[in-house]
Design a protein around this motif. Structure first.
Motif, PDB file in Angstrom:
ATOM      1  N   LEU A   1      19.079  -1.330   3.108  1.00  0.00           N
ATOM      2  CA  LEU A   1      19.040  -2.414   3.732  1.00  0.00           C
ATOM      3  C   LEU A   1      17.534  -2.470   3.975  1.00  0.00           C
ATOM      4  CD1 LEU A   1      20.324  -3.605   6.552  1.00  0.00           C
ATOM      5  CD2 LEU A   1      20.050  -1.482   8.229  1.00  0.00           C
ATOM      6  N   LEU A   2      16.934  -1.229   3.584  1.00  0.00           N
ATOM      7  CA  LEU A   2      14.983  -1.857   4.114  1.00  0.00           C
ATOM      8  C   LEU A   2      14.573  -2.855   2.830  1.00  0.00           C
ATOM      9  CD1 LEU A   2      12.483  -0.328   5.906  1.00  0.00           C
ATOM     10  CD2 LEU A   2      12.542   0.926   3.436  1.00  0.00           C
ATOM     11  N   PHE A   3      14.940  -2.594   1.142  1.00  0.00           N
ATOM     12  CA  PHE A   3      14.566  -3.160   0.640  1.00  0.00           C
ATOM     13  C   PHE A   3      14.978  -5.479   0.853  1.00  0.00           C
ATOM     14  CE2 PHE A   3      15.541  -6.081  -2.708  1.00  0.00           C
ATOM     15  CZ  PHE A   3      14.744  -5.731  -3.979  1.00  0.00           C
ATOM     16  N   VAL A   4      16.804  -5.183   2.281  1.00  0.00           N
ATOM     17  CA  VAL A   4      17.032  -6.956   1.851  1.00  0.00           C
ATOM     18  C   VAL A   4      15.555  -7.110   2.746  1.00  0.00           C
ATOM     19  CG1 VAL A   4      18.985  -8.240   3.310  1.00  0.00           C
ATOM     20  CG2 VAL A   4      19.025  -6.487   1.196  1.00  0.00           C
ATOM     21  N   LEU A   5      15.382  -5.667   3.899  1.00  0.00           N
ATOM     22  CA  LEU A   5      14.797  -6.758   5.357  1.00  0.00           C
ATOM     23  C   LEU A   5      13.479  -6.946   4.726  1.00  0.00           C
ATOM     24  CD1 LEU A   5      15.665  -4.476   7.795  1.00  0.00           C
ATOM     25  CD2 LEU A   5      16.237  -6.979   7.640  1.00  0.00           C
ATOM     26  N   LEU A   6      12.959  -6.358   3.710  1.00  0.00           N
ATOM     27  CA  LEU A   6      11.158  -7.120   3.119  1.00  0.00           C
ATOM     28  C   LEU A   6      12.029  -7.775   2.310  1.00  0.00           C
ATOM     29  CD1 LEU A   6      10.053  -2.578   2.229  1.00  0.00           C
ATOM     30  CD2 LEU A   6       9.730  -4.410   3.984  1.00  0.00           C
ATOM     31  N   LEU A   7      12.110  -7.976   1.610  1.00  0.00           N
ATOM     32  CA  LEU A   7      12.467  -9.014   0.562  1.00  0.00           C
ATOM     33  C   LEU A   7      12.326 -10.390   2.060  1.00  0.00           C
ATOM     34  CD1 LEU A   7      12.666  -8.573  -2.523  1.00  0.00           C
ATOM     35  CD2 LEU A   7      15.036 -10.100  -2.211  1.00  0.00           C
ATOM     36  N   CYS A   8      13.176  -9.975   2.939  1.00  0.00           N
ATOM     37  CA  CYS A   8      13.545 -11.575   3.786  1.00  0.00           C
ATOM     38  C   CYS A   8      12.412 -11.374   4.236  1.00  0.00           C
ATOM     39  CB  CYS A   8      14.930 -11.221   4.502  1.00  0.00           C
ATOM     40  SG  CYS A   8      16.193 -11.897   3.200  1.00  0.00           S
ATOM     41  N   ARG A   9      11.357 -10.618   4.586  1.00  0.00           N
ATOM     42  CA  ARG A   9      10.356 -10.640   5.389  1.00  0.00           C
ATOM     43  C   ARG A   9      10.345 -10.394   6.624  1.00  0.00           C
ATOM     44  NH1 ARG A   9       5.460 -13.822   2.044  1.00  0.00           N
ATOM     45  NH2 ARG A   9       6.736 -13.200  -0.022  1.00  0.00           N
ATOM     46  N   ILE A  10      11.465  -9.966   7.288  1.00  0.00           N
ATOM     47  CA  ILE A  10      11.717  -9.172   8.205  1.00  0.00           C
ATOM     48  C   ILE A  10      10.402  -8.542   9.605  1.00  0.00           C
ATOM     49  CG2 ILE A  10      13.396  -8.417  10.110  1.00  0.00           C
ATOM     50  CD1 ILE A  10      15.555 -10.215   7.989  1.00  0.00           C
ATOM     51  N   ILE A  11      10.939  -7.431   8.351  1.00  0.00           N
ATOM     52  CA  ILE A  11       9.797  -6.075   8.417  1.00  0.00           C
ATOM     53  C   ILE A  11       8.714  -6.487   7.184  1.00  0.00           C
ATOM     54  CG2 ILE A  11       9.903  -4.141   7.807  1.00  0.00           C
ATOM     55  CD1 ILE A  11      12.477  -3.099   8.923  1.00  0.00           C
ATOM     56  N   PRO A  12       7.492  -6.496   7.538  1.00  0.00           N
ATOM     57  CA  PRO A  12       6.008  -5.964   7.063  1.00  0.00           C
ATOM     58  C   PRO A  12       6.180  -4.991   5.711  1.00  0.00           C
ATOM     59  CG  PRO A  12       5.462  -6.824   9.236  1.00  0.00           C
ATOM     60  CD  PRO A  12       6.849  -6.090   8.828  1.00  0.00           C
ATOM     61  N   VAL A  13       5.589  -5.482   5.525  1.00  0.00           N
ATOM     62  CA  VAL A  13       5.261  -3.631   4.512  1.00  0.00           C
ATOM     63  C   VAL A  13       3.833  -2.863   4.758  1.00  0.00           C
ATOM     64  CG1 VAL A  13       4.242  -3.588   2.356  1.00  0.00           C
ATOM     65  CG2 VAL A  13       5.659  -5.526   1.780  1.00  0.00           C
TER      66      VAL A  13
END
Length: 186
Positions: free
Chosen positions: A40-52
């Protein structure tokens, strides 16, 4: 301040692990909840919903202390020595073979990524260099053709006969850069 930032980021990572556990329990999945949270975190990072930057310091800290997390698992093996009875050499061979395979795979993957990154970097630099040299040559009003410098199109369109000018050092340097030759006159 930095310690507080790390604690908050680790708490965010823990929240994703907890959320993954809740999803796993709710949907009765065979995949561990921590893996679901990680995906879930990986998908949100990939979609740039959550910044690194929201998890970077916390995850770096956790990775720094990662070897300490293996100590309890390694010590826990002592409680199950009966599983390893008579299979010690086989397990040693499996560990050595899997380590070698992992090293080879990681090495090839990192070389492939390094080559890919270098190609992208080289393509961008060469495009910038060529465009810069061409624009410099056009600004000077000269383009080298067949060993001679010709005046720009405006002078060619007018019916004036303009004698060929001697090659300028600026154009020779620009063309040497264009063709990758240093210190040469073309």
């Amino acid at each position: 301040m930095k310690l507080l930032k790390i604690i908050i980021q680790i708490a965010l990572l823990y929240a994703f692990a907890w959320l993954g556990g809740q999803i796993q329990a709710w949907l009765h999945l065979a995949i561990p909840g921590s893996i679901i949270g990680l995906l879930l975190l990986f998908v949100l990072l990939l979609c740039r919903i959550i910044p690194v930057s929201w998890i970077e310091a916390g995850s770096t800290t956790i990775l720094f202390y990662l070897p300490l997390f293996f100590v309890p698992a390694t010590v826990g093996v002592i409680n199950h020595l009966d599983l390893f009875a008579g299979k010690g050499l086989l397990l040693v061979a499996i560990v050595i073979a899997s380590t070698i395979i992992t090293i080879i795979a990681a090495g090839h993957a990192s070389q492939w990524l390094a080559i890919l990154t270098e190609r992208r970097r080289g393509a961008n630099e060469s495009n910038d260099t060529v465009e810069g040299i061409v624009s410099d040559m056009h600004e000077n009003g000269h383009v080298r053709v067949g060993g001679q410098v010709e005046q720009n199109e405006r002078a060619a369109r007018s019916d004036k006969k303009v004698p060929h000018a001697a090659p300028s050092p600026t154009n020779d340097t620009a063309q040497a850069k264009l063709y990758g030759k240093k210190g040469t006159q073309l």
